[in-house]
Each structure stands twice: as structure tokens, then as C-alpha cells.
Scaffold this active site. Structure first.
Site, short mmCIF file in Angstrom:
data_model
loop_
_atom_site.label_atom_id
_atom_site.label_comp_id
_atom_site.label_asym_id
_atom_site.label_seq_id
_atom_site.Cartn_x
_atom_site.Cartn_y
_atom_site.Cartn_z
N LYS A 15 0.21 -10.29 -27.25
CA LYS A 15 -0.48 -9.35 -28.13
C LYS A 15 -1.92 -9.78 -28.38
CE LYS A 15 -0.52 -6.00 -31.14
NZ LYS A 15 -0.61 -4.74 -30.38
N GLU A 20 2.09 -1.48 -18.65
CA GLU A 20 2.46 -2.59 -19.54
C GLU A 20 3.95 -2.64 -19.82
OE1 GLU A 20 -1.07 -3.55 -22.68
OE2 GLU A 20 -0.23 -1.57 -22.83
N ASN A 67 -2.48 -24.06 -30.12
CA ASN A 67 -2.75 -22.73 -29.59
C ASN A 67 -4.17 -22.75 -29.07
OD1 ASN A 67 -3.13 -19.97 -29.13
ND2 ASN A 67 -3.66 -19.59 -31.26
N GLY A 68 -4.37 -22.43 -27.80
CA GLY A 68 -5.73 -22.44 -27.25
C GLY A 68 -5.77 -23.16 -25.92
N ARG A 112 2.96 -13.18 -29.79
CA ARG A 112 1.83 -13.93 -29.23
C ARG A 112 2.20 -14.67 -27.95
NH1 ARG A 112 -2.25 -14.72 -32.89
NH2 ARG A 112 -2.91 -16.55 -31.76
N LYS A 123 -0.56 1.95 -20.66
CA LYS A 123 0.72 1.89 -21.40
C LYS A 123 1.89 1.87 -20.43
CE LYS A 123 -0.41 0.89 -24.35
NZ LYS A 123 -1.59 0.53 -24.98
N HIS A 180 -12.15 11.89 -3.68
CA HIS A 180 -12.87 10.76 -3.05
C HIS A 180 -11.95 9.59 -2.76
CE1 HIS A 180 -16.61 12.84 -3.52
NE2 HIS A 180 -16.42 12.99 -4.82
N GLU A 239 -5.89 4.87 -20.73
CA GLU A 239 -5.01 4.25 -21.72
C GLU A 239 -3.55 4.62 -21.45
OE1 GLU A 239 -5.20 1.96 -23.72
OE2 GLU A 239 -3.54 2.25 -25.11
N TRP A 272 2.91 -19.15 -24.76
CA TRP A 272 2.50 -18.28 -23.67
C TRP A 272 1.77 -19.20 -22.71
CZ3 TRP A 272 -2.15 -16.57 -21.47
CH2 TRP A 272 -2.05 -15.43 -20.67
N CYS A 319 0.09 -17.96 -27.85
CA CYS A 319 0.92 -18.95 -28.52
C CYS A 319 0.83 -18.73 -30.02
CB CYS A 319 0.52 -20.39 -28.24
SG CYS A 319 0.52 -20.82 -26.51
C1 G6P Z 1 -4.12 -7.94 -25.20
C2 G6P Z 1 -3.16 -6.95 -25.79
C3 G6P Z 1 -3.75 -5.55 -25.70
C4 G6P Z 1 -5.12 -5.51 -26.38
C5 G6P Z 1 -6.06 -6.57 -25.81
C6 G6P Z 1 -7.31 -6.69 -26.64
O1 G6P Z 1 -4.24 -7.74 -23.83
O2 G6P Z 1 -1.92 -7.00 -25.10
O3 G6P Z 1 -2.90 -4.62 -26.33
O4 G6P Z 1 -5.68 -4.25 -26.20
O5 G6P Z 1 -5.41 -7.84 -25.83
O6 G6P Z 1 -6.98 -7.14 -27.92
P1 G6P Z 1 -7.79 -6.88 -29.24
O7 G6P Z 1 -7.01 -7.58 -30.31
O8 G6P Z 1 -9.14 -7.55 -29.02
O9 G6P Z 1 -7.92 -5.44 -29.46
#
Ligand code: G6P
Length: 610
Positions: free
Chosen positions: A605, A490, A100-101, A27, A487, A506, A483, A75, A2
Site C-alpha cells: 500500500k 493489480e 522499515n526502509g 504495507r 485496478k 496507431h 486507472e 515486504w 514493511c
Molecule cells: C503504491 C500503492 C498505490 C498508490 C501508490 C502511490 O503503489 O499500491 O495504490 O497509488 O503507491 O501511493 P501514494 O500514497 O503516494 O498515493
């Protein structure tokens, strides 16, 4: 999660709030709303399901007018995305609030307030806070006191902004566990979840500490700490160019951020290396003292940052010979751990506000670790302020929800750290010079990898109609495979899993057929020969291989094998360079599939709640 924004000004604030919301949309973006105190003494609230653009459309014909207002992009945590659950929430028709929270004890408070006669119109935890403050306001007739007393009853994490029609000149904010900054203007002041939201109106910011409450008026800001003392919080200037939050010529922020990597990797090294050495002092004046007796490193992070930590473990053990453990913060914080003597606690976080990472850090500080080091991209974030030593990445604001440049700059900072630690543990000056030389080549090598964009875009067509994919790597390239898979998941919503290539036989080999593309990162390192055998295992089962490989690797395009050649790189820096083609691959697949690249569904994010 949020985003919140607020303003107290002499001008109409609706435009400022709307632009703030657009900039905070990363956010959360399932609904949005704003509440503005009108000149006629009423609260004008508008809310809409969907993105900020939907709210903008709703108010276009009759924008709410007024000089004090708050706004929110959501969110969802408690209650589905809907107009009724969207913020601001109100108590009666005079008090409005954004949050927010998460309020953990909301059920108990909800029952209590219901018995006191308050009616609830949403399923959120936030509405409880609105009624609680209104109840206290009726007794105190002072909004600041009501907010102060209310915070004493709240458990959880929150940043709140509250307005009341009976107090039309001010906005009250507080924070506990969720981010909030005050933007300082001339004859006007602002608040937001991050600085980016306010860049069109100011570049001067004050950061609230945990437990702070502030009374924001257009020409005055008063802040109280958790013990109710009036305190000064320093004002600092925003350090990045204001256009950092614009897409420029790029179609998506993600693509812009992928292309910024040569520059930001260079910026992350700048001032921290000579031709042959890492300048330990540049990692912090206390760095030498803190690194001297480190016998173990415990890395904590989430998401992409966790993958950076996994790469760092190889570097720390290989270069420094120091044992290193890596764990996701959400697991670490809920289990008992055995702390080895002289363990350095290392948190990696782009935002510096991830709830699980911060909780793990706070626990660690009580638990007897040697010191806490943070690798972070946001100056002034909670993580930065609460750590003993900080290495800032210089990625600049990252807007795309899927992290790209934050990851490669984290790796860059982690490699600097690993070399500095290694020097305390017998790294020879020749080897250090070799590693630093390899690092200096990175911006050029990353640019060369970006030049493969067209070829990778072509390749991405092969993924468009697939539902599953497998990513393989060995050694430091295994986390890079993880990673790459993250990606793709996501932003293209294709199921992707990563395995250390040696594990193929395995289990995952059972999945391999012509419908399962297998992506492999294969630099020319000491694992290459073993990796080639793994690739043969896939080929023999009719799998389609997509290999990013060193030109010297003797891997060639043939039936079932698509090879993209990457220029030769030092094995230690290979994970940084090999990340680039995987980012480009997922980007192009997502574009072909027509997904929302910068704001993929269900994600946010910055995850400032559990
Ligand atoms: C969320 C974001 C990711 C990020 C993760 C950790 O899931 O979508 O892209 O890697 O949070 O966030 P940070 O700010 O702690 O790296």
C-alpha cells in the site's frame, strides 16, 4: 514498505503486537515476526514465512510473554521472502531490531562488520544495522548512545525499533525517511509505522521528525532531534472513528472503500464550498497569496495518485488557463528540469510517505519553485509536514492495497484547487457557480453509479478467463481508463493496457480480436462522436466492447457491444463518476478469479522505499 510496531507496557505485549501487525499488513506481507524481552532476561524471537496469520498460528500454543517487544511485517527488498530474512534481526542473542526502509551503504558496512567478527545469517540490509548497534553498544553500554552513533553511519531511509536484553525497560526508535509514530498510553507507550496499528490501544499520537531518536519507556518518552537536543513533539488525537479499520459487513476492505465514496467525497468538499463558490480560505490561510501569481503547475505523484494528477492537468489548463505538467516522481527526481518562473509544485499522495514523491518534493524545495502544495490523505505524514500548503482529502483510512476512495477524493480536492486557481485567472462567477453545482451533485451521482453493482458483477464474468484487455478513453477520461486498467492489473492479474482512444489505430488495434475485451468510458462530452468512430474500429475487427456510456449517447447493446448506462453528469465531474464502474468491474473480476483482493501479490500500500 514493511510495517513495524512496538510496545513497552506493564502487561504482556504479544497480543498488542499481533493486532498491530494485522493492521499493518497492507504495507507488506511476505513474512512476519516479533521479539519480546522475557522476564528471565532473554530475548524471545519468533518469525514465520507468509502472512501475519501464519505467525499467529505459530505462537498460538505458546505465546511469547513479556512487557517490552517489537514486531514486523515484511515486504522484501534485500533477500527473498524467507524465515531467515524475516525481522526482527538479532546481533548475538541480546539485541533485536526491526526496520522499515533501505540501508544504501549496507554492503560496505557488512564487509566492515564481518572483518570485526560478526556473523551474518540473512541476506538483508537490516541485519547490518543490528550488528552495528551491538558493536557500538559494547563500547558505550548505553542503547540510546549506540543507536545515535549508528545512525551517523547509515545512508538511506529507515525507521528502526531496537530492544536489548541488558536494558529491559525500554525500546529505542529512530526515523530518517520512513514513517514512525509514537502512540501515547497511560502507563504504557507504543510505536508503529502508522496510527491505525495502534488504535485498539490509544488514540493519542506523537509524530517524529526526520532524524529524531526516541527512548520509549512505559511512563516516559524522551526525544532527541538530529542535533542531539532534547525536544518536545506535540501530541494529537486521531481524528477518524476507530472502526474505520474494520471491514464491517463487507467481504473485502476494497468493496467497503468503494461504497464509502459518496460519503468521503462529500466530506472532502465540506466546509470548502458554498452553493456557488469555492472557499479559497478553506484550502489554507495562505492559499490566496500562493495562488495569486502561479504561472505554471508541476504535478508529481506515483501510481493511482499520478492518474489523479493527469486528470487535474486537463482541469487546470481548461479552467484556469495555466500550463500544467505531470510526471511520475521516480522519473522527475532523476532528471534535470527547466523550471518556469512562478511554478507551483503540487504533490499528490494518499499516504504522504511515498519515497519517490518525498524525494521529488525535497529536491523541488531547493530548486526554486514558487511553493509546494500537497494533496494528501494522512494528517501528520511527511508530505503534509514538509509542504507549504496542504489540501487534505477526507477519505479516512484506506486499507485495500488497490486505491479507490483515495483516488476519487484526490480528484475532488484537485477540482476544488483548479477552480480556486481559475478564479485568479479570470473564471467568471457564473461558470464557477455552474462547476460548484456540478460538484454538489457528485455524492448522489456516485451512489447512482454504485447501484449498477449487480449489472457490472454480471458483466465481469466475460473477463474471468481472459488474459488481456484494453481500456479506452479520451480527454479527462483517458486517465480514468488508465486507472481502470491499473485496478484490473493489480487485483485480478489480467494484463490491462489503457490508450487514448485516438491512438487505437496507431498500434493496439492489431491486438484486437474476440479474446480481447475492450472497455470504454464514454460520457456525453465533446469527444463522444470521435469516440464512437473508435468503437466502430474495434467492432469491425470482431472485438468485444464493454462501454460505460451516458444514456443520451445513443449507444446501444448489440452484437459485440455491451453498454452500461450511467446517469447524465457534467463533463467536468465525469471522471469522478466514471471511475466507479471501473472499480466495481475489477473488484468482481478479482473475486471471480479468487485472488487476494485486499492484499494482491507483490504489491504494498505504501511504498516508502525506492
Ligand atoms: C503504491 C500503492 C498505490 C498508490 C501508490 C502511490 O503503489 O499500491 O495504490 O497509488 O503507491 O501511493 P501514494 O500514497 O503516494 O498515493
Amino acid at each position: 514498505m514493511c510495517g513495524i510496531v512496538g510496545a513497552v507496557s506493564e502487561r504482556d505485549v504479544q497480543g498488542i503486537l499481533l493486532e498491530g501487525l494485522r493492521r499493518l499488513e497492507y504495507r507488506g506481507y511476505d513474512s512476519a515476526g516479533m521479539a519480546i524481552l522475557s522476564q528471565d532476561g532473554t530475548v524471545n524471537r519468533v518469525r514465520e514465512l507468509g502472512k501475519v496469520a501464519a505467525l499467529a498460528e505459530l505462537i498460538e500454543s505458546a505465546p511469547p510473554k513479556g512487557h517490552v517487544g517489537i514486531a514486523h511485517t515484511r515486504w522484501a527488498t534485500h533477500g527473498e521472502p524467507s524465515r531467515l530474512n524475516a525481522h526482527p534481526h538479532m546481533s548475538g542473542d541480546r539485541l533485536a531490531l526491526v526496520h522499515n526502509g533501505i540501508i544504501e551503504n549496507y554492503q560496505e558496512l557488512r564487509d566492515e562488520l564481518k572483518s570485526a567478527g560478526f556473523e551474518f545469517t540473512s541476506q538483508t540490509d537490516t541485519e547490518v544495522v543490528a550488528h552495528l548497534i551491538e558493536q557500538l553498544y559494547r563500547a558505550t553500554a548505553d542503547l540510546t548512545s549506540a543507536v545515535k552513533q549508528a545512525t551517523g553511519r547509515l545512508r538511506g531511509a529507515y525507521a528502526l525499533a531496537v530492544v536489548h536484553a541488558d536494558e529491559p525497560d525500554r525500546l529505542i526508535v529512530c526515523r530518517e525517511g520512513s514513517p514512525l509514530v509514537i502512540g501515547v498510553g497511560i502507563g504504557e507507550n507504543f510505536i508503529a509505522s502508522d496510527q491505525l496499528a495502534l488504535l485498539p490501544v490509544t488514540d493519542r499520537f506523537m509524530f517524529l521528525d526526520e532524524g529524531d531518536i526516541a527512548d520509549i519507556r512505559k511512563d516516559k518518552i524522551t526525544i532527541w532531534d538530529r542535533d542531539d537536543n532534547v525536544v518536545d513533539r506535540p501530541t494529537s488525537r486521531f481524528e477518524h472513528a476507530a472502526d474505520a479499520a474494520d471491514k464491517g459487513e463487507y467481504r473485502h476492505f476494497m468493496l467497503k472503500e468503494i461504497y464509502e465514496q459518496p460519503t468521503v467525497i462529500k466530506a472532502t468538499m465540506e466546509g470548502r464550498i458554498t452553493d456557488t463558490r469555492v472557499l479559497e480560505q478553506a484550502l489554507g490561510t495562505e492559499a490566496g497569496k500562493l495562488l495569486e501569481n502561479v504561472r505554471h503547475v508541476q504535478i508529481i505523484a506515483c501510481g493511482t495518485s499520478y492518474h489523479a494528477g493527469m486528470v487535474a492537468r486537463y482541469w487546470i489548463e481548461d479552467l484556469a488557463g495555466v500550463p500544467c505538467s505531470v510526471e511520475v516522481a521516480s522519473e522527475f527526481r532523476y532528471r534535470k528540469h527547466v523550471i518556469q518562473p512562478d511554478t507551483l509544485f503540487l504533490c499528490i499522495s494518499q499516504s504522504g510517505e511515498t519515497a519517490d514523491t518525498l524525494a521529488a518534493l525535497r529536491q523541488a524545495k531547493k530548486a526554486g519553485f514558487r511553493a509546494a502544495l500537497a494533496i494528501c490523505n494522512v494528517a501528520g505524514s511527511s508530505l503534509v509536514r514538509e509542504s507549504d500548503l496542504v489540501i487534505m482529502t477526507q477519505a479516512g483510512p484506506e486499507i485495500g492495497v488497490a486505491s479507490t476512495k483515495a483516488f476519487t477524493t484526490q480528484l475532488t480536492a484537485l477540482l476544488l484547487f483548479s477552480i480556486a486557481l481559475a478564479r485568479h485567472n479570470g473564471l467568471s462567477s457564473e461558470r464557477e457557480a455552474e462547476l460548484v453545482t456540478a460538484m454538489r451533485l457528485l455524492p448522489g451521482q456516485v451512489s447512482a453509479a454504485l447501484a449498477l453493482d449487480k449489472e457490472i458483477a454480471e458483466l465481469s464474468r466475460e473477463f474471468m478467463d481472459k488474459h488481456h484487455s484494453l481500456f479506452l478513453g479520451r480527454g479527462t477520461l483517458f486517465p480514468v481508463a488508465l486507472e481502470g486498467a491499473l485496478k484490473l492489473k493489480e487485483i485480478s492479474y489480467i494484463h490491462a493496457e489503457a490508450y487514448p482512444a485516438g491512438e487505437l489505430k496507431h498500434g493496439p488495434l492489431a491486438l484486437v480480436d474476440s479474446e480481447m475485451p475492450v472497455v470504454t468510458v464514454a460520457p456525453n462530452n465533446d469527444m463522444l462522436e470521435k469516440l464512437k468512430s473508435n468503437l466502430e474500429e474495434v467492432r469491425a475487427r470482431g472485438g468485444q466492447l464493454f462501454v460505460f456510456a451516458d444514456g443520451q449517447s445513443a449507444l446501444k447493446n448489440e452484437e459485440g457491444v455491451h453498454v452500461v448506462h450511467i446517469a447524465e453528469v457534467h463533463p467536468v465531474t465525469a471522471p469522478i463518476v466514471y471511475t466507479i464502474p471501473l472499480q466495481l468491474l475489477s473488484y468482481h473480476v478479482a473475486v471471480l478469479k479468487g485472488t487476494d483482493v485486499d492484499q494482491p501479490r507483490n504489491l504494498a500500500k505504501s511504498v516508502t522505499v525506492e
